[in-house]
Design a protein around this motif. Structure first.
Motif, PDB file in Angstrom:
ATOM      1  N   LEU A  76       0.845  -1.151  -0.211  1.00 54.09           N
ATOM      2  CA  LEU A  76       0.052   0.013   0.087  1.00 54.09           C
ATOM      3  C   LEU A  76       0.992   1.247   0.104  1.00 54.09           C
ATOM      4  N   ILE A  77       1.815   1.126   0.730  1.00 49.16           N
ATOM      5  CA  ILE A  77       2.897   2.425   0.764  1.00 49.16           C
ATOM      6  C   ILE A  77       3.429   2.512  -0.564  1.00 49.16           C
ATOM      7  N   ILE A  78       3.896   1.621  -1.113  1.00 51.20           N
ATOM      8  CA  ILE A  78       4.336   1.619  -2.421  1.00 51.20           C
ATOM      9  C   ILE A  78       3.394   2.098  -3.522  1.00 51.20           C
ATOM     10  N   ASP A  79       2.221   1.676  -3.502  1.00 50.88           N
ATOM     11  CA  ASP A  79       1.023   2.260  -4.199  1.00 50.88           C
ATOM     12  C   ASP A  79       0.932   3.559  -4.161  1.00 50.88           C
ATOM     13  N   MET A  80       0.843   4.240  -2.928  1.00 57.58           N
ATOM     14  CA  MET A  80       0.547   5.390  -2.621  1.00 57.58           C
ATOM     15  C   MET A  80       1.754   6.243  -2.946  1.00 57.58           C
ATOM     16  N   LEU A  81       3.147   6.165  -2.638  1.00 54.92           N
ATOM     17  CA  LEU A  81       4.311   6.907  -2.844  1.00 54.92           C
ATOM     18  C   LEU A  81       4.947   6.935  -4.184  1.00 54.92           C
ATOM     19  N   TYR A  82       4.888   5.540  -4.722  1.00 56.76           N
ATOM     20  CA  TYR A  82       5.748   5.465  -6.128  1.00 56.76           C
ATOM     21  C   TYR A  82       4.749   5.346  -7.223  1.00 56.76           C
ATOM     22  N   LEU A  83       3.923   4.687  -7.179  1.00 58.10           N
ATOM     23  CA  LEU A  83       2.833   4.374  -8.154  1.00 58.10           C
ATOM     24  C   LEU A  83       1.560   5.343  -8.294  1.00 58.10           C
ATOM     25  N   LYS A  84       1.649   6.416  -7.250  1.00 64.50           N
ATOM     26  CA  LYS A  84       0.763   7.603  -7.240  1.00 64.50           C
ATOM     27  C   LYS A  84      -0.765   7.144  -7.181  1.00 64.50           C
ATOM     28  N   ASN A  88      -6.447   8.142   1.384  1.00 57.82           N
ATOM     29  CA  ASN A  88      -7.093   8.999   2.291  1.00 57.82           C
ATOM     30  C   ASN A  88      -6.672   8.624   3.769  1.00 57.82           C
ATOM     31  N   ILE A  89      -7.229   9.338   4.539  1.00 53.46           N
ATOM     32  CA  ILE A  89      -6.747   9.188   6.141  1.00 53.46           C
ATOM     33  C   ILE A  89      -7.379   7.800   6.666  1.00 53.46           C
ATOM     34  N   PHE A  90      -8.447   7.538   6.143  1.00 55.86           N
ATOM     35  CA  PHE A  90      -9.134   6.203   6.580  1.00 55.86           C
ATOM     36  C   PHE A  90      -8.176   5.107   6.076  1.00 55.86           C
ATOM     37  N   LYS A  91      -7.521   5.115   4.917  1.00 48.33           N
ATOM     38  CA  LYS A  91      -6.485   3.990   4.585  1.00 48.33           C
ATOM     39  C   LYS A  91      -5.295   4.166   5.339  1.00 48.33           C
ATOM     40  N   ILE A  92      -4.909   5.179   5.832  1.00 46.08           N
ATOM     41  CA  ILE A  92      -3.530   5.234   6.769  1.00 46.08           C
ATOM     42  C   ILE A  92      -4.057   5.020   7.956  1.00 46.08           C
ATOM     43  N   ILE A  93      -5.238   5.162   8.614  1.00 51.24           N
ATOM     44  CA  ILE A  93      -5.518   4.645   9.971  1.00 51.24           C
ATOM     45  C   ILE A  93      -5.630   3.072   9.893  1.00 51.24           C
ATOM     46  N   CYS A  94      -6.032   2.433   8.775  1.00 45.67           N
ATOM     47  CA  CYS A  94      -6.349   1.143   8.814  1.00 45.67           C
ATOM     48  C   CYS A  94      -4.912   0.615   8.481  1.00 45.67           C
TER      49      CYS A  94
END
Length: 141
Positions: A76-84, A88-94
């Motif tokens: 998920l971190i790779i998806d968010m940071l590198y694959l753009k 949202n905050i809910f995903k980060i909380i999970c």
């Protein structure tokens, strides 16, 4: 370095390799690209190898839950940071809850290990006759 700590390091390495495996699956484009297929194979074998090494010290359920959870959070971190990919905050909380769960499993696993170690010590003392019993009316020697 203790065997238990080394097992957790192996588990983290395995999770990182599992993230590489997931990324390489994406880039195989239906297993039509040779380099991503080679990466897929190497990452998969490496992840499996290090997971199996960690299972020598970590209970299977705890190891598998932690391994998969770390890999999912990493992906998920790779998806968010590198694959753009959107987040949202809910995903980060999970994701944070998943990490908290992993820490909880590790702490619970350590408590079980302490109880197991004490049971082994007591068992060895009984086998070797090191535990002395005495009548409560007598004083121990």
């Amino acid at each position: 370095m203790s065997d238990k700590l080394l097992a957790w390091i192996f588990l983290i390495i395995s999770s990182i390799l599992e993230i590489g495996w997931m990324i390489s699956v994406k880039y195989t484009q239906g297993f039509t690209k040779i380099i991503p297929m080679i990466c897929f194979t190497l990452f998969g074998l490496g992840a499996t190898f290090f997971l199996s090494k960690s299972l020598k010290e970590i209970p299977m359920g705890v190891a598998y839950d932690s391994w998969m959870s770390l890999a999912v959070v990493g992906a998920l971190i790779i998806d968010m940071l590198y694959l753009k990919k959107p987040y949202n905050i809910f995903k980060i909380i999970c994701m944070a809850l998943i990490v908290i769960g992993i820490v909880g499993l590790k702490v619970a696993s350590n408590d079980e290990d302490k109880k197991d170690a004490q049971a082994v010590i007591e068992s060895n003392e009984i086998k070797t006759g090191q535990i002395q019993t005495f009548n409560h009316s007598e004083q121990p020697r």
